[in-house]
Structure formats: C-alpha cells, structure tokens
Design an enzyme around this catalytic site. Structure first.
Site, PDB file in Angstrom:
ATOM      1  N   ALA A 182       0.953  -5.730  -2.410  1.00  0.00           N
ATOM      2  CA  ALA A 182       1.380  -5.326  -3.754  1.00  0.00           C
ATOM      3  C   ALA A 182       0.892  -3.885  -4.017  1.00  0.00           C
ATOM      4  O   ALA A 182       0.718  -3.107  -3.080  1.00  0.00           O
ATOM      5  CB  ALA A 182       0.855  -6.332  -4.772  1.00  0.00           C
TER       6      ALA A 182
ATOM      7  N   VAL B  17       2.169  -0.998   1.941  1.00  0.00           N
ATOM      8  CA  VAL B  17       1.407  -1.141   0.707  1.00  0.00           C
ATOM      9  C   VAL B  17       2.266  -0.563  -0.406  1.00  0.00           C
ATOM     10  O   VAL B  17       2.918   0.467  -0.210  1.00  0.00           O
ATOM     11  CB  VAL B  17       0.073  -0.361   0.778  1.00  0.00           C
ATOM     12  CG1 VAL B  17      -0.711  -0.521  -0.520  1.00  0.00           C
ATOM     13  CG2 VAL B  17      -0.758  -0.822   1.975  1.00  0.00           C
ATOM     14  N   CYS B  18       2.275  -1.245  -1.556  1.00  0.00           N
ATOM     15  CA  CYS B  18       2.932  -0.704  -2.751  1.00  0.00           C
ATOM     16  C   CYS B  18       4.421  -0.471  -2.443  1.00  0.00           C
ATOM     17  O   CYS B  18       5.043  -1.290  -1.765  1.00  0.00           O
ATOM     18  CB  CYS B  18       2.193   0.566  -3.170  1.00  0.00           C
ATOM     19  SG  CYS B  18       2.408   1.103  -4.869  1.00  0.00           S
ATOM     20  N   THR B  19       4.983   0.629  -2.900  1.00  0.00           N
ATOM     21  CA  THR B  19       6.415   0.862  -2.684  1.00  0.00           C
ATOM     22  C   THR B  19       6.754   1.232  -1.238  1.00  0.00           C
ATOM     23  O   THR B  19       7.932   1.483  -0.937  1.00  0.00           O
ATOM     24  CB  THR B  19       6.940   1.959  -3.633  1.00  0.00           C
ATOM     25  OG1 THR B  19       6.124   3.125  -3.483  1.00  0.00           O
ATOM     26  CG2 THR B  19       6.884   1.495  -5.081  1.00  0.00           C
ATOM     27  N   GLY B  20       5.767   1.216  -0.372  1.00  0.00           N
ATOM     28  CA  GLY B  20       6.071   1.373   1.056  1.00  0.00           C
ATOM     29  C   GLY B  20       7.020   0.293   1.552  1.00  0.00           C
ATOM     30  O   GLY B  20       7.805   0.521   2.488  1.00  0.00           O
TER      31      GLY B  20
END
Lengths: 213, 213
Positions: free
Chosen positions: A149, A99-102
């Site tokens: 995202a 998720v996200c910048t993961g």
C-alpha cells in the site's frame, strides 16, 4: 542475489528507501538503484536527490525488482523504455514488487493482469482499468507479485518478502536491526482508522499532502 | 520553517529519509539536506547515493535539525566542523533531533549533557559517557531535544514532532498521507520483544546486520 530498485524523477523517497533498508541487509544481497540515466533523480518534493547507479540496459536479470511510486509515476505510464524494462526483467525475476503507486506501473506494463494487487489508498480505484483486482490490504502476495500500500508500507512488504526468501529468523534479525517496533502516535494510518475529516481533507488536498508541494 | 537534515558518508538511509518523508510534508516546510561538501554521500551499505545540497556554512539558522545515525557517525565523534555546526545551529533551533546513533553525535557536541535521550538499542550504553541518561524508549522528548531509537523509529519521532509543531490534525493528515498503519509481520522490533536467540545473533553479528556489509 541482485535486488534492483527503480528510480525516477518525482518518486516518493520512502517508497524506495523503506524496502532498500530491509532487503539490502539480506545475506548475499547486492542492491542496485537503476534508472534511465546514471546520475541524480529528485524526489517528489524536489528536496532530495538520489543517485541512479546503473542504467536499465545494465540490469538485465535481477532476482528481485522493486518499483516505488510517487507523482512521477504518472509520467511513466506510457513510457516505453521503463515499461519494456519491467516486462523484460519480470521474465526471469523471482519476485516483482511495488510500493504505493508503483503498482500502477506494474499494471501498465501488463504484469498484474488478472491478479490481485494493492496501491496507495487514494490510487486503488485506478487498478481495475488494467484488469487488476484492487485489494485494500497493506501487503498483497499474488504468486511472485508483491504489492504494498502507500509509502511506509514498503517496510512491511520487504520484511514479509525477506521471510519468504531467507526464512523468518533472518527476517526477525533484520527487523530488530532496524528496530522496527512501530509506535505511531496516532491511529490515522489508513482511511478506515483515520478520523473522517482527516480522510476528507486528504482527498481534497492530495497533491499537497502526497508531495509536500 | 527550515528543516535541516545532516548527511554524511556511511549514514543509514532510513534514519534520514523516515523523518524527511514526514517533516517535508508540513505546511511551509523547506527541507534542506546539509553536509560538509555539496555532492554525493554513500550510505552504510555503499549501495545508495544521497545528495548534499548545501554546505554547513550555508545553513546557519534552521528551525529543526535532524541528525541521522549509521556506522559513519563514529568517524564524526571528534570531528570539529560537524560538532561545531551542531552547537552553532542548536543556539537558535526550535527543535534539535536525532535518529539512531545520531544521538551520540548530539551528545559528543555537548548538547545532551544532563539530559535523557535514546539511541539504537545496541548503542544506548554509550550515552552515559557523555553524561546523558539512556532511556529505552522509542521517542524521547527532553525540552527541545528529541531523540529516536534505531533506524525506523525516526518516522514515529517525526510524527510526534509534527504534532508539537503544527497540531495533531496535520500530524494525522501526514500519517494518512504516508499510509503509516504499520503491520510488521513479526514481533521482533525491540530487544524486549524479539526472541532471545535473535537478540543474541544480532549482538554477535552487529556489523553485518547494521550495515548490510
């Protein structure tokens, strides 16, 4: 079915808790929050402590891996133990997700090379450096790799993943269980729909708005 | 501006973390997770530990109070210390809010008497016993009392509240920061839209689906 959610200092809480709230409701799911050391990590704002229940060494073969993002991800981009763990568990995982910048962590571990993936909209342009094709889409499936995202998109990702794992009926039950009938008060959730001045303000104030600092 | 989020054992994590992720991004916000004892509480599934950073005695005048729900709420319905704290902080709060069955705690504390409120759709019918008019709506404002429906609705509630506190531009910035552009894969997030068999299955299996147990 074991679901391992990675925790680290300065992660964004909702990145982890959104998918947790969905995936932990799957029949037979055993969710474990994993990190370098057992004990507390603090989220990006410093205002919330989440507990790591198992060390990386203790979680060797999860079926689903979830990697959240947040400012703390940057400190792990060349951090051996976490990247090695990601590579190791990916060998046997059924699904490797972020998720996200993961997704930048998955990319840094070399797991997304040559694949399509997404990330927080402000971080999408960092993917090509890892030979990953950025996709401006809320949830991206590429084989067993599922990337979401920014922040709140982990809920949508986890519901879509639930449907793949257990079928649509269970996914609908989980969605109704968490009453996920979103009605955002504004049309501002993506850079395409938000007013341009809001997008620009966010670009300029990223650290503030992303971390609450 | 101090935002106090109540934690207790067997709460539903997303009830608390959804509003946290939004409200903690407000300019000048100081979020504190409060509970009876400093230290860890476990969520409804037992799979996640969240840390209480301050005791009820230490948080006496928050501007915003957020009460999450979850199975553990039932054990607090006649629990003096928590109900007394809710009544005390409500005297000076600017906003007293809840997510999911957290509204039952506000009702038990007598704070919603004669008012309109919502709750998780499976708990709405418990509100009239407290002289509260149940409203099947995602977010309900009644004066300074703001109640949200089940679990995920706390995100919508917190964004709507952000707009009231700081104006719509900041609310849009926060929404874009958490990339809240929801795209649920199914139309199943409310009992009105979910397939009838899913609604019935959930009614029958409530403990399982609500808590992951």
């Amino acid at each position: 079915m074991q679901i391992a959610i990675l925790l680290f200092d300065r992660l964004t809480a909702l990145d982890a808790v959104g998918p947790y709230e969905v995936l932990t409701r799957l029949p037979e799911a055993e969710t474990v929050f994993v990190g370098e050391r057992v004990g507390e990590v603090r989220t990006d704002t410093g205002r919330l402590g989440l507990r790591v229940d198992a060390t990386l060494d203790e979680v060797t073969a999860p079926d689903v891996v979830v990697v959240p993002g947040g400012p703390g991800q940057a400190a792990l981009m060349d951090h051996g133990p976490v990247l090695e763990w990601l590579r190791a568990v990916d060998r046997t995982s059924a699904w490797t997700t972020s998720v996200c910048t993961g997704s930048l962590l998955l990319a840094a571990a070399g797991l997304l090379t040559g694949r399509r993936a997404t990330s927080h909209w402000l971080a999408l342009d960092q993917l090509p450096a890892f030979d990953v094709t950025p996709v401006s889409q809320r949830v991206v499936f590429d084989g067993k790799y599922v990337t979401a995202a920014g922040v709140s998109s982990g809920i949508d990702m986890a519901l879509a993943l639930t449907a793949r794992i257990t079928g649509e009926t269970v996914a609908r039950m989980v969605q109704l269980g968490i009453e996920y009938d979103p009605q955002p008060p504004f049309t501002a959730g993506s850079p395409e729909t938000a007013p341009p001045e809001v997008v620009e303000a966010l670009r300029a104030r990223t650290p503030l708005v992303l971390t609450g600092e």
